[in-house]
Design an enzyme around this catalytic site. Sequence first.
Site, PDB file in Angstrom:
ATOM      1  N   VAL A  34       0.979  -1.204  -0.008  1.00 51.32           N
ATOM      2  CA  VAL A  34       0.079   0.055  -0.063  1.00 51.32           C
ATOM      3  C   VAL A  34       0.771   1.206   0.097  1.00 51.32           C
ATOM      4  O   VAL A  34       2.153   0.983   0.328  1.00 51.32           O
ATOM      5  CB  VAL A  34      -0.945   0.041   1.323  1.00 51.32           C
ATOM      6  N   SER A  35       0.423   2.561  -0.348  1.00 53.26           N
ATOM      7  CA  SER A  35       1.320   3.548  -0.595  1.00 53.26           C
ATOM      8  C   SER A  35       1.548   4.375   0.780  1.00 53.26           C
ATOM      9  O   SER A  35       2.517   5.270   0.687  1.00 53.26           O
ATOM     10  CB  SER A  35       0.291   4.606  -1.607  1.00 53.26           C
ATOM     11  N   SER A  36       0.991   4.079   1.776  1.00 56.03           N
ATOM     12  CA  SER A  36       1.225   4.795   2.997  1.00 56.03           C
ATOM     13  C   SER A  36       1.087   3.869   4.289  1.00 56.03           C
ATOM     14  O   SER A  36       0.204   2.951   4.344  1.00 56.03           O
ATOM     15  CB  SER A  36       0.474   6.277   3.099  1.00 56.03           C
TER      16      SER A  36
END
Length: 201
Positions: A11-13
């Site tokens: 996931v990105s964050s």
Amino acid sequence: MEKRKFGYARVSSTSQNLDRQIMVLKKYVAEENIVVDKKSGKDLEREGYLALKGPMGLRKGDTLYVVSLDRLSRNKKNITSEIKWFQEKGIDLRILDLPTTMADFPEEQKWIKEMINNILIEVLGSFAEQERITIRKRQQAGIEAAKKKGKYLGRPVIAKPDNYDEVMVRWKAKEISSVEARKLLGGVKKNTFYRWVKEEK
């Protein structure tokens, strides 16, 4: 040599959740063999992913499962280079939402599978990169709109207390230390105090 199965989820964050990807990957891979990252897909500098590609990670004959192509990267150039790397290393990459990568072909027909997958991955790679560009544009547009409305994005501005001028006069005259000044100003943090000093200059 035993053929092993690994999974990769991203996931990105740090605020996003990996549970859905892990739940899907567990249908194919033991949970202890699922490597995760919480970092943007704009490049490949991710601790978990680099470990997978390192000396102790994937080797010839292994299989890597990912939920979708954009979990590897959202950069088309990187996607292309990574697919080539997997092929050269003899690692079977299986993308769950790309059915042709999940199919088993006879050895003499594997070239057909690779040809179809290369075409599909080229198209999907373009979509993934375009989506990343679109997200960045939306974020920038949001920032610009907020600036025009006078809204501050990021850390809230800390208001200076009523006794600020009086305390700063005493501090500049060296009557009190910076620690004492900060206490008199309501216990502001050191970086906030010196930011105020810098703003005055």
